[in-house]
Design an enzyme around this catalytic site. Sequence first.
Site, PDB file in Angstrom:
ATOM      1  N   GLU A  89      35.579 -35.144 -24.742  1.00  0.00           N
ATOM      2  CA  GLU A  89      35.037 -33.798 -24.482  1.00  0.00           C
ATOM      3  C   GLU A  89      36.122 -32.758 -24.365  1.00  0.00           C
ATOM      4  O   GLU A  89      36.908 -33.088 -23.669  1.00  0.00           O
ATOM      5  CB  GLU A  89      33.773 -33.863 -23.687  1.00  0.00           C
ATOM      6  CG  GLU A  89      32.559 -33.846 -24.015  1.00  0.00           C
ATOM      7  CD  GLU A  89      31.827 -32.569 -24.373  1.00  0.00           C
ATOM      8  OE1 GLU A  89      32.784 -31.944 -25.320  1.00  0.00           O
ATOM      9  OE2 GLU A  89      30.830 -32.267 -24.317  1.00  0.00           O
ATOM     10  N   ASP A  90      35.852 -31.636 -24.792  1.00  0.00           N
ATOM     11  CA  ASP A  90      36.807 -30.462 -24.134  1.00  0.00           C
ATOM     12  C   ASP A  90      36.436 -30.223 -22.707  1.00  0.00           C
ATOM     13  O   ASP A  90      37.445 -30.151 -21.861  1.00  0.00           O
ATOM     14  CB  ASP A  90      36.570 -29.252 -25.197  1.00  0.00           C
ATOM     15  CG  ASP A  90      35.154 -28.939 -25.404  1.00  0.00           C
ATOM     16  OD1 ASP A  90      34.212 -29.555 -24.931  1.00  0.00           O
ATOM     17  OD2 ASP A  90      34.798 -28.107 -26.162  1.00  0.00           O
TER      18      ASP A  90
ATOM     19  N   ARG B 201      40.303 -20.076 -30.239  1.00  0.00           N
ATOM     20  CA  ARG B 201      40.578 -21.558 -30.463  1.00  0.00           C
ATOM     21  C   ARG B 201      42.006 -21.944 -30.714  1.00  0.00           C
ATOM     22  O   ARG B 201      42.269 -23.103 -30.505  1.00  0.00           O
ATOM     23  CB  ARG B 201      39.633 -22.447 -31.364  1.00  0.00           C
ATOM     24  CG  ARG B 201      37.994 -22.184 -31.138  1.00  0.00           C
ATOM     25  CD  ARG B 201      37.388 -23.081 -32.434  1.00  0.00           C
ATOM     26  NE  ARG B 201      36.013 -22.804 -32.536  1.00  0.00           N
ATOM     27  CZ  ARG B 201      35.008 -23.110 -31.703  1.00  0.00           C
ATOM     28  NH1 ARG B 201      34.983 -23.980 -30.736  1.00  0.00           N
ATOM     29  NH2 ARG B 201      33.694 -22.744 -32.050  1.00  0.00           N
TER      30      ARG B 201
ATOM     31  N   ASP C 200      30.617 -29.080 -18.230  1.00  0.00           N
ATOM     32  CA  ASP C 200      30.223 -28.027 -17.664  1.00  0.00           C
ATOM     33  C   ASP C 200      29.063 -28.272 -16.857  1.00  0.00           C
ATOM     34  O   ASP C 200      29.305 -29.191 -15.640  1.00  0.00           O
ATOM     35  CB  ASP C 200      30.097 -26.788 -18.546  1.00  0.00           C
ATOM     36  CG  ASP C 200      29.684 -25.522 -18.183  1.00  0.00           C
ATOM     37  OD1 ASP C 200      29.934 -25.112 -17.105  1.00  0.00           O
ATOM     38  OD2 ASP C 200      29.097 -24.513 -18.881  1.00  0.00           O
TER      39      ASP C 200
ATOM     40  N   PHE D 242      34.406 -18.408 -17.402  1.00  0.00           N
ATOM     41  CA  PHE D 242      34.337 -18.785 -18.866  1.00  0.00           C
ATOM     42  C   PHE D 242      35.775 -18.598 -19.226  1.00  0.00           C
ATOM     43  O   PHE D 242      36.652 -17.665 -19.014  1.00  0.00           O
ATOM     44  CB  PHE D 242      33.724 -17.681 -19.604  1.00  0.00           C
ATOM     45  CG  PHE D 242      33.568 -18.074 -20.980  1.00  0.00           C
ATOM     46  CD1 PHE D 242      32.483 -18.711 -21.385  1.00  0.00           C
ATOM     47  CD2 PHE D 242      34.243 -17.693 -21.975  1.00  0.00           C
ATOM     48  CE1 PHE D 242      32.106 -19.104 -22.411  1.00  0.00           C
ATOM     49  CE2 PHE D 242      33.817 -17.916 -23.420  1.00  0.00           C
ATOM     50  CZ  PHE D 242      32.809 -18.776 -23.572  1.00  0.00           C
TER      51      PHE D 242
HETATM   52  P1  IMP Z   1      27.197 -28.330 -20.755  1.00  0.00           P
HETATM   53  O1  IMP Z   1      28.082 -29.350 -20.050  1.00  0.00           O
HETATM   54  O2  IMP Z   1      26.126 -28.923 -21.277  1.00  0.00           O
HETATM   55  O3  IMP Z   1      26.980 -27.224 -19.862  1.00  0.00           O
HETATM   56  O4  IMP Z   1      27.909 -27.714 -21.828  1.00  0.00           O
HETATM   57  C1  IMP Z   1      29.289 -28.290 -22.299  1.00  0.00           C
HETATM   58  C2  IMP Z   1      29.503 -27.390 -23.469  1.00  0.00           C
HETATM   59  O5  IMP Z   1      29.597 -25.877 -23.270  1.00  0.00           O
HETATM   60  C3  IMP Z   1      31.176 -27.604 -23.992  1.00  0.00           C
HETATM   61  O6  IMP Z   1      31.192 -28.643 -24.780  1.00  0.00           O
HETATM   62  C4  IMP Z   1      31.771 -26.177 -24.564  1.00  0.00           C
HETATM   63  O7  IMP Z   1      31.437 -26.091 -25.809  1.00  0.00           O
HETATM   64  C5  IMP Z   1      30.935 -25.134 -23.732  1.00  0.00           C
HETATM   65  N1  IMP Z   1      31.526 -24.516 -22.726  1.00  0.00           N
HETATM   66  C6  IMP Z   1      31.303 -24.755 -21.315  1.00  0.00           C
HETATM   67  N2  IMP Z   1      32.193 -23.853 -20.508  1.00  0.00           N
HETATM   68  C7  IMP Z   1      32.887 -23.203 -21.526  1.00  0.00           C
HETATM   69  C8  IMP Z   1      34.007 -22.193 -21.342  1.00  0.00           C
HETATM   70  O8  IMP Z   1      34.340 -21.949 -20.364  1.00  0.00           O
HETATM   71  N3  IMP Z   1      34.466 -21.718 -22.459  1.00  0.00           N
HETATM   72  C9  IMP Z   1      34.169 -22.240 -23.817  1.00  0.00           C
HETATM   73  N4  IMP Z   1      33.179 -23.033 -24.013  1.00  0.00           N
HETATM   74  C10 IMP Z   1      32.523 -23.707 -22.879  1.00  0.00           C
HETATM   75 MG    MG Z   2      31.327 -25.271 -27.559  1.00  0.00          MG
END
Ligand code: IMP
Ligand code: MG
Length: 194
Positions: A110-111, A176, A114, A163
């Site tokens: 995962e990138d 990106r 969150d 963010f």
């Molecule tokens: P979550 O963990 O379900 O809230 O979602 C995670 C996803 O939200 C990640 O895979 C990203 O694609 C996106 N995301 C969360 N934080 C950021 C950020 O700071 N910048 C850009 N994308 C984000």
């Molecule tokens: Mg995303």
Amino acid sequence: MNHFFPPEQYGALHDGISEILYSAEEIQQRVMAMGQMITRDYEGCHPLLVGVLKGVFPFMSDLLRTITIPVEVDFIAIASYSAETRHQGVVRLQKDLDRPIKGRHVLFVEDVVDTGLTLNYLLKNLRAREPASLKVCALFNKQRRRLISIPVQYQGFELPDKFVVGYGLDYRELYRNLPFVGLLKPAVFQPEKE
Ligand code: IMP
Ligand code: MG
């Protein structure tokens, strides 16, 4: 060794950044260390790296090339259904894995983790396919935003509750291509209305 242009060369994109949190060099160094750990832990396992498009592709690409054992890669692509279901982490698979993962050693890449809602949903989906093992590797972590506890076995960097963009992470599909990760200027960033 990857070579990148200095941040200022990214002109209009760089102008939108208020602060660089992790430089291209720091990211590359950390990714290399993560790849070495994965290489050591998965020796003889023929792991399958699974990534979620699109944000993960620069990380996946760099990580993959620091792993020195036989390894395979696959991707899924997802879309949120609606604002309501997004809060439950329910997503629609736009592209599923190409091949079955039953009996495979799967490393989910995962990138950024969150809230953890999306990841939690996807891990459940993958676990139902009976992989031999399923672990998580995330370059960035926003621990303070976590709503569901998820063990992350390989982690790159901690991020503030803000963010960020760059290195695959987008704001409205832009940024990106930055090789570093930074905060967007308030003038550029407008939080989505829900
Ligand atoms: P979550 O963990 O379900 O809230 O979602 C995670 C996803 O939200 C990640 O895979 C990203 O694609 C996106 N995301 C969360 N934080 C950021 C950020 O700071 N910048 C850009 N994308 C984000
Ligand atoms: Mg995303």
